[in-house]
Scaffold this motif. Structure first.
Motif, PDB file in Angstrom:
ATOM      1  N   ARG A 109      -9.243 -16.613  13.925  1.00 50.29           N
ATOM      2  CA  ARG A 109      -9.285 -17.380  12.683  1.00 50.29           C
ATOM      3  C   ARG A 109      -9.829 -16.462  11.596  1.00 50.29           C
ATOM      4  NH1 ARG A 109      -9.938 -20.316  17.073  1.00 50.29           N
ATOM      5  NH2 ARG A 109      -9.024 -22.415  17.168  1.00 50.29           N
ATOM      6  N   ARG A 110      -9.186 -16.511  10.461  1.00 49.02           N
ATOM      7  CA  ARG A 110      -9.581 -15.641   9.345  1.00 49.02           C
ATOM      8  C   ARG A 110      -9.918 -16.506   8.137  1.00 49.02           C
ATOM      9  NH1 ARG A 110      -5.569 -11.151   6.533  1.00 49.02           N
ATOM     10  NH2 ARG A 110      -6.944 -10.579   4.787  1.00 49.02           N
ATOM     11  N   TYR A 111     -11.090 -16.270   7.576  1.00 43.78           N
ATOM     12  CA  TYR A 111     -11.522 -17.009   6.392  1.00 43.78           C
ATOM     13  C   TYR A 111     -11.661 -16.055   5.206  1.00 43.78           C
ATOM     14  CZ  TYR A 111     -12.555 -21.243   9.053  1.00 43.78           C
ATOM     15  OH  TYR A 111     -12.447 -22.372   9.823  1.00 43.78           O
ATOM     16  N   LEU A 112     -11.371 -16.581   4.039  1.00 46.63           N
ATOM     17  CA  LEU A 112     -11.599 -15.885   2.771  1.00 46.63           C
ATOM     18  C   LEU A 112     -12.639 -16.675   2.001  1.00 46.63           C
ATOM     19  CD1 LEU A 112     -10.865 -13.990   0.322  1.00 46.63           C
ATOM     20  CD2 LEU A 112      -9.121 -15.707  -0.265  1.00 46.63           C
ATOM     21  N   PHE A 113     -13.631 -15.954   1.461  1.00 45.10           N
ATOM     22  CA  PHE A 113     -14.566 -16.601   0.536  1.00 45.10           C
ATOM     23  C   PHE A 113     -14.526 -15.866  -0.787  1.00 45.10           C
ATOM     24  CE2 PHE A 113     -18.142 -18.284  -1.591  1.00 45.10           C
ATOM     25  CZ  PHE A 113     -18.387 -19.526  -1.010  1.00 45.10           C
ATOM     26  N   ARG A 114     -14.475 -16.641  -1.888  1.00 43.14           N
ATOM     27  CA  ARG A 114     -14.389 -16.077  -3.238  1.00 43.14           C
ATOM     28  C   ARG A 114     -15.639 -16.431  -4.041  1.00 43.14           C
ATOM     29  NH1 ARG A 114      -9.396 -18.688  -5.882  1.00 43.14           N
ATOM     30  NH2 ARG A 114      -9.958 -17.281  -7.594  1.00 43.14           N
ATOM     31  N   ILE A 115     -16.308 -15.404  -4.553  1.00 45.43           N
ATOM     32  CA  ILE A 115     -17.383 -15.591  -5.523  1.00 45.43           C
ATOM     33  C   ILE A 115     -16.881 -15.099  -6.871  1.00 45.43           C
ATOM     34  CG2 ILE A 115     -19.678 -14.852  -6.259  1.00 45.43           C
ATOM     35  CD1 ILE A 115     -20.520 -14.611  -3.399  1.00 45.43           C
ATOM     36  N   LEU A 116     -17.043 -15.894  -7.893  1.00 43.30           N
ATOM     37  CA  LEU A 116     -16.729 -15.481  -9.267  1.00 43.30           C
ATOM     38  C   LEU A 116     -18.024 -15.148  -9.979  1.00 43.30           C
ATOM     39  CD1 LEU A 116     -14.808 -15.209 -11.750  1.00 43.30           C
ATOM     40  CD2 LEU A 116     -15.275 -17.642 -12.199  1.00 43.30           C
ATOM     41  N   SER A 117     -18.110 -13.940 -10.535  1.00 42.26           N
ATOM     42  CA  SER A 117     -19.298 -13.493 -11.256  1.00 42.26           C
ATOM     43  C   SER A 117     -18.972 -13.424 -12.744  1.00 42.26           C
ATOM     44  CB  SER A 117     -19.748 -12.119 -10.741  1.00 42.26           C
ATOM     45  OG  SER A 117     -20.757 -11.581 -11.563  1.00 42.26           O
ATOM     46  N   ARG A 118     -19.504 -14.385 -13.508  1.00 42.46           N
ATOM     47  CA  ARG A 118     -19.367 -14.347 -14.976  1.00 42.46           C
ATOM     48  C   ARG A 118     -20.293 -15.386 -15.590  1.00 42.46           C
ATOM     49  NH1 ARG A 118     -13.444 -16.936 -16.674  1.00 42.46           N
ATOM     50  NH2 ARG A 118     -14.224 -19.049 -17.118  1.00 42.46           N
ATOM     51  N   ARG A 119     -20.635 -15.186 -16.849  1.00 42.04           N
ATOM     52  CA  ARG A 119     -21.552 -16.100 -17.527  1.00 42.04           C
ATOM     53  C   ARG A 119     -20.849 -17.388 -17.953  1.00 42.04           C
ATOM     54  NH1 ARG A 119     -26.860 -15.430 -17.166  1.00 42.04           N
ATOM     55  NH2 ARG A 119     -27.049 -16.602 -19.116  1.00 42.04           N
ATOM     56  N   ALA A 120     -19.647 -17.267 -18.500  1.00 41.60           N
ATOM     57  CA  ALA A 120     -18.941 -18.446 -19.005  1.00 41.60           C
ATOM     58  C   ALA A 120     -18.545 -19.362 -17.853  1.00 41.60           C
ATOM     59  CB  ALA A 120     -17.699 -18.012 -19.782  1.00 41.60           C
ATOM     60  N   PRO A 121     -18.562 -20.679 -18.067  1.00 44.05           N
ATOM     61  CA  PRO A 121     -18.171 -21.606 -16.996  1.00 44.05           C
ATOM     62  C   PRO A 121     -16.737 -21.369 -16.546  1.00 44.05           C
ATOM     63  CG  PRO A 121     -19.264 -22.780 -18.798  1.00 44.05           C
ATOM     64  CD  PRO A 121     -19.001 -21.391 -19.295  1.00 44.05           C
ATOM     65  N   ALA A 122     -16.494 -21.543 -15.276  1.00 43.90           N
ATOM     66  CA  ALA A 122     -15.136 -21.414 -14.746  1.00 43.90           C
ATOM     67  C   ALA A 122     -14.280 -22.572 -15.255  1.00 43.90           C
ATOM     68  CB  ALA A 122     -15.163 -21.421 -13.225  1.00 43.90           C
ATOM     69  N   THR A 123     -13.057 -22.269 -15.609  1.00 47.16           N
ATOM     70  CA  THR A 123     -12.121 -23.310 -16.057  1.00 47.16           C
ATOM     71  C   THR A 123     -10.959 -23.386 -15.067  1.00 47.16           C
ATOM     72  OG1 THR A 123     -11.084 -21.690 -17.529  1.00 47.16           O
ATOM     73  CG2 THR A 123     -12.729 -23.156 -18.496  1.00 47.16           C
ATOM     74  N   HIS A 124     -10.080 -22.393 -15.087  1.00 44.68           N
ATOM     75  CA  HIS A 124      -8.947 -22.394 -14.159  1.00 44.68           C
ATOM     76  C   HIS A 124      -9.402 -22.288 -12.707  1.00 44.68           C
ATOM     77  CE1 HIS A 124      -6.039 -22.262 -17.380  1.00 44.68           C
ATOM     78  NE2 HIS A 124      -6.640 -21.194 -17.901  1.00 44.68           N
TER      79      HIS A 124
END
Length: 255
Positions: A109-124
């Motif tokens: 089983r393979r998992y992907l985890f995504r962290i977004l690094s930025r100050r502005a709130p995520a939209t898309h």
């Protein structure tokens, strides 16, 4: 009864997880309800992994038994029609042998985890990533990740409600990559093993994020692993950035 393997993509946000629960929306329940539109009866399907509430899938695998023979493409198209408007899609369907089991036949089983690094709130990306405001050190996180690879007692990184018989698992791969996107800097964690403990991946990523933020050192991760104590774990990250990305079998049922 002919058996079919289904490759399933879904957005975990609206669901309490994969597993069917009475009067609560689940991915399993949505697929079984769609199957009942095609063959009116109670359906029970099995999946490679029981993802938690809010966790997504790029390629979950499940199997179902039908009373009649279906052309696989026609079955997938009919299911996608009846799955609307749920954020669930059948990406592929294949006729398989009667002894194929989506869970027990799986080798990886393979998992992907995504962290977004930025100050502005995520939209898309809202609901699809774990957002942190600070930059992270990918090299430090990779150094710490190497400590976790191999066969270990992962009690520290196991939920207290985990039902697995043993905390000993073999982690085959844990790669950390910095990815520049139009939406900001992301950090992707590629995690692979035959099977996982409950909350193991989210415990890994939450702990490694502390290393990337310079709050922990790689040595601290080694200490936490060797403690075999849930209290030694770093914070467990939220589910939004986690994806079941691939399930491997001795023979790929989808060719």
């Amino acid at each position: 009864m002919p058996r079919y393997a289904l490759k399933i993509e879904y957005h975990g946000g609206p669901f309490v997880g994969w597993q069917r629960q009475v009067d609560l929306p689940s991915v399993q329940g949505a697929v079984e309800a769609a199957l009942a539109k095609l063959e009116p009866r109670a359906h029970t399907i099995a999946a490679a992994g029981r993802t938690d509430a809010g966790v997504h899938a790029l390629a979950q695998v499940a199997h179902c038994d039908m009373e009649q023979e279906w052309e696989p493409f026609r079955l997938s198209e009919a299911l996608n029609h009846h799955l609307k408007p749920n954020p669930v899609a059948i990406l592929a369907c294949a006729r398989v042998e009667d002894d194929f089991h989506a869970r027990f036949s799986a080798l990886e089983r393979r998992y992907l985890f995504r962290i977004l690094s930025r100050r502005a709130p995520a939209t898309h990306q809202a609901g699809l990533v774990w957002q942190v405001k600070q930059d992270l050190d990918a090299e430090a996180m990779q150094e710490a990740a190497r400590i976790l690879i191999g066969r270990h007692d992962f009690t520290t990184f196991r939920s207290t409600i985990c039902q697995a018989e043993s905390p000993v698992k073999t982690l085959d791969r844990l790669d950390v990559a910095r990815v520049e996107t139009l939406g900001g800097t992301e950090f992707h964690f590629d995690v692979r093993a035959r099977s996982f403990l409950h909350n193991q991946v989210r415990s890994f990523v939450g702990t490694l994020e502390r290393v990337g933020a310079s709050a922990w050192s790689p040595r601290d991760v080694k200490t936490a692993l060797e403690a075999r104590d849930r209290a030694a774990c770093g914070p467990v990250c939220p589910p939004e950035g986690l994806y079941l990305a691939h399930v491997g079998y001795p023979v790929d049922p989808f060719g």
